[in-house]
Motif scaffolding. Structure first.
Motif, PDB file in Angstrom:
ATOM      1  N   GLU A  91       0.834  -1.206   0.000  1.00 56.15           N
ATOM      2  CA  GLU A  91       0.000   0.000   0.000  1.00 56.15           C
ATOM      3  C   GLU A  91       0.872   1.261   0.000  1.00 56.15           C
ATOM      4  N   ARG A  92       1.897   1.284   0.834  1.00 58.98           N
ATOM      5  CA  ARG A  92       2.789   2.443   0.911  1.00 58.98           C
ATOM      6  C   ARG A  92       3.476   2.702  -0.421  1.00 58.98           C
ATOM      7  N   LEU A  93       4.061   1.646  -0.987  1.00 58.99           N
ATOM      8  CA  LEU A  93       4.803   1.800  -2.234  1.00 58.99           C
ATOM      9  C   LEU A  93       3.882   2.084  -3.418  1.00 58.99           C
ATOM     10  N   SER A  94       2.716   1.462  -3.451  1.00 55.17           N
ATOM     11  CA  SER A  94       1.749   1.745  -4.514  1.00 55.17           C
ATOM     12  C   SER A  94       1.368   3.221  -4.475  1.00 55.17           C
ATOM     13  N   GLY A  95       1.204   3.758  -3.278  1.00 54.36           N
ATOM     14  CA  GLY A  95       0.880   5.164  -3.116  1.00 54.36           C
ATOM     15  C   GLY A  95       1.978   6.088  -3.623  1.00 54.36           C
ATOM     16  N   LEU A  96       3.197   5.577  -3.693  1.00 56.91           N
ATOM     17  CA  LEU A  96       4.335   6.349  -4.207  1.00 56.91           C
ATOM     18  C   LEU A  96       4.541   6.121  -5.705  1.00 56.91           C
ATOM     19  N   GLY A  97       3.640   5.353  -6.316  1.00 52.56           N
ATOM     20  CA  GLY A  97       3.718   5.122  -7.755  1.00 52.56           C
ATOM     21  C   GLY A  97       4.498   3.901  -8.181  1.00 52.56           C
ATOM     22  N   VAL A  98       4.902   3.056  -7.241  1.00 45.00           N
ATOM     23  CA  VAL A  98       5.654   1.844  -7.593  1.00 45.00           C
ATOM     24  C   VAL A  98       4.713   0.864  -8.286  1.00 45.00           C
ATOM     25  N   ARG A  99       5.204   0.274  -9.383  1.00 41.33           N
ATOM     26  CA  ARG A  99       4.419  -0.712 -10.142  1.00 41.33           C
ATOM     27  C   ARG A  99       4.725  -2.110  -9.623  1.00 41.33           C
ATOM     28  N   PHE A 100       3.674  -2.825  -9.272  1.00 41.01           N
ATOM     29  CA  PHE A 100       3.806  -4.207  -8.825  1.00 41.01           C
ATOM     30  C   PHE A 100       3.363  -5.137  -9.945  1.00 41.01           C
ATOM     31  N   VAL A 101       4.130  -6.197 -10.152  1.00 42.95           N
ATOM     32  CA  VAL A 101       3.754  -7.210 -11.129  1.00 42.95           C
ATOM     33  C   VAL A 101       3.063  -8.381 -10.444  1.00 42.95           C
ATOM     34  N   GLN A 102       3.124  -8.411  -9.117  1.00 43.51           N
ATOM     35  CA  GLN A 102       2.377  -9.389  -8.318  1.00 43.51           C
ATOM     36  C   GLN A 102       1.912  -8.693  -7.052  1.00 43.51           C
ATOM     37  N   GLU A 103       0.605  -8.652  -6.866  1.00 41.67           N
ATOM     38  CA  GLU A 103       0.046  -8.093  -5.646  1.00 41.67           C
ATOM     39  C   GLU A 103       0.327  -9.056  -4.498  1.00 41.67           C
ATOM     40  N   PRO A 104       0.117  -8.619  -3.247  1.00 45.79           N
ATOM     41  CA  PRO A 104       0.374  -9.524  -2.121  1.00 45.79           C
ATOM     42  C   PRO A 104      -0.345 -10.861  -2.284  1.00 45.79           C
ATOM     43  N   LEU A 105       0.407 -11.919  -2.051  1.00 45.66           N
ATOM     44  CA  LEU A 105      -0.087 -13.282  -2.208  1.00 45.66           C
ATOM     45  C   LEU A 105       0.339 -14.089  -0.992  1.00 45.66           C
ATOM     46  N   GLU A 106      -0.630 -14.684  -0.309  1.00 39.92           N
ATOM     47  CA  GLU A 106      -0.323 -15.520   0.846  1.00 39.92           C
ATOM     48  C   GLU A 106      -0.064 -16.942   0.379  1.00 39.92           C
ATOM     49  N   THR A 107       1.082 -17.477   0.772  1.00 40.91           N
ATOM     50  CA  THR A 107       1.438 -18.855   0.448  1.00 40.91           C
ATOM     51  C   THR A 107       1.871 -19.515   1.748  1.00 40.91           C
ATOM     52  N   GLY A 108       0.896 -20.021   2.469  1.00 39.13           N
ATOM     53  CA  GLY A 108       1.193 -20.603   3.774  1.00 39.13           C
ATOM     54  C   GLY A 108       1.588 -19.503   4.734  1.00 39.13           C
ATOM     55  N   PRO A 109       2.700 -19.674   5.450  1.00 40.67           N
ATOM     56  CA  PRO A 109       3.102 -18.687   6.451  1.00 40.67           C
ATOM     57  C   PRO A 109       3.784 -17.442   5.860  1.00 40.67           C
ATOM     58  N   VAL A 110       3.994 -17.410   4.551  1.00 40.38           N
ATOM     59  CA  VAL A 110       4.718 -16.320   3.906  1.00 40.38           C
ATOM     60  C   VAL A 110       3.777 -15.554   2.980  1.00 40.38           C
ATOM     61  N   THR A 111       3.889 -14.224   3.001  1.00 38.57           N
ATOM     62  CA  THR A 111       3.184 -13.374   2.042  1.00 38.57           C
ATOM     63  C   THR A 111       4.238 -12.705   1.183  1.00 38.57           C
ATOM     64  N   THR A 112       4.007 -12.687  -0.139  1.00 44.13           N
ATOM     65  CA  THR A 112       4.963 -12.089  -1.058  1.00 44.13           C
ATOM     66  C   THR A 112       4.250 -11.104  -1.978  1.00 44.13           C
ATOM     67  N   ALA A 113       5.032 -10.216  -2.556  1.00 44.05           N
ATOM     68  CA  ALA A 113       4.600  -9.306  -3.615  1.00 44.05           C
ATOM     69  C   ALA A 113       5.841  -9.022  -4.446  1.00 44.05           C
ATOM     70  N   VAL A 114       5.659  -8.694  -5.718  1.00 40.23           N
ATOM     71  CA  VAL A 114       6.805  -8.452  -6.593  1.00 40.23           C
ATOM     72  C   VAL A 114       6.646  -7.091  -7.266  1.00 40.23           C
ATOM     73  N   LEU A 115       7.717  -6.277  -7.162  1.00 42.42           N
ATOM     74  CA  LEU A 115       7.694  -4.936  -7.743  1.00 42.42           C
ATOM     75  C   LEU A 115       8.740  -4.789  -8.833  1.00 42.42           C
ATOM     76  N   ASP A 116       8.529  -3.773  -9.662  1.00 43.05           N
ATOM     77  CA  ASP A 116       9.472  -3.379 -10.700  1.00 43.05           C
ATOM     78  C   ASP A 116      10.313  -2.251 -10.113  1.00 43.05           C
ATOM     79  N   ASP A 117      11.624  -2.411 -10.066  1.00 42.17           N
ATOM     80  CA  ASP A 117      12.473  -1.404  -9.426  1.00 42.17           C
ATOM     81  C   ASP A 117      12.798  -0.208 -10.329  1.00 42.17           C
ATOM     82  N   THR A 118      12.197  -0.139 -11.493  1.00 36.68           N
ATOM     83  CA  THR A 118      12.385   0.925 -12.492  1.00 36.68           C
ATOM     84  C   THR A 118      13.782   0.936 -13.104  1.00 36.68           C
ATOM     85  N   CYS A 119      14.626  -0.002 -12.709  1.00 30.43           N
ATOM     86  CA  CYS A 119      16.007  -0.048 -13.189  1.00 30.43           C
ATOM     87  C   CYS A 119      16.300  -1.353 -13.919  1.00 30.43           C
ATOM     88  N   GLY A 120      15.230  -2.109 -14.237  1.00 28.65           N
ATOM     89  CA  GLY A 120      15.389  -3.328 -15.006  1.00 28.65           C
ATOM     90  C   GLY A 120      15.222  -4.616 -14.239  1.00 28.65           C
TER      91      GLY A 120
END
Length: 130
Positions: A91-120
């Motif tokens: 939520e914080r990073l999305s508000g700053l304009g960061v593009r995510f290629v994977q929204e938060p995903l719960e996989t058992g005890p771990v939650t992940t999300a994947v962002l584009d760092d704008t640098c490749g």
């Protein structure tokens, strides 16, 4: 033995410095000129200033570009950063304009999300099981 340094290959070190410090919140540790245009530019977590350094490495070697671009094309993150709350950081990073290629995903005890760092690169954020 412990990991002291790891790197991500970036297209533009100035752009990477801004993204990794101003957006993600890392702190610049080293910034040393190397040659005419490159720098030994590292950042660290503000929570562990003496911890593992992340080198924002210029994308100079052709094999590095091929490797990095293949990972992005296949949707594979180059690195993973631990956060306390992936959903809050999303939520914080999305508000700053960061593009995510994977929204938060719960996989058992771990939650992940994947962002584009704008640098490749794709970067995975993850909570660590407690």
């Amino acid at each position: 033995m412990k990991i002291h340094l790891t790197s991500v290959f970036v297209d533009d070190q100035d752009k990477a410095e801004r993204f990794y410090t101003e957006i993600l919140g890392f702190v610049k540790k080293h910034d040393v000129p190397v040659g005419e245009t490159d720098r030994w530019l590292t950042v660290v977590s503000p929570e562990e200033p003496g911890g593992t350094e992340l080198l924002l490495e210029p994308l100079g070697h052709p094999a590095a570009r091929t490797y990095r671009d293949a990972l992005v094309e296949d949707g594979i993150p180059l690195a993973q950063f631990a956060v306390d709350d992936v959903k809050a950081e999303y939520e914080r990073l999305s508000g700053l304009g960061v593009r995510f290629v994977q929204e938060p995903l719960e996989t058992g005890p771990v939650t992940t999300a994947v962002l584009d760092d704008t640098c490749g690169n794709l970067i995975q954020l993850a909570t660590q099981p407690r």
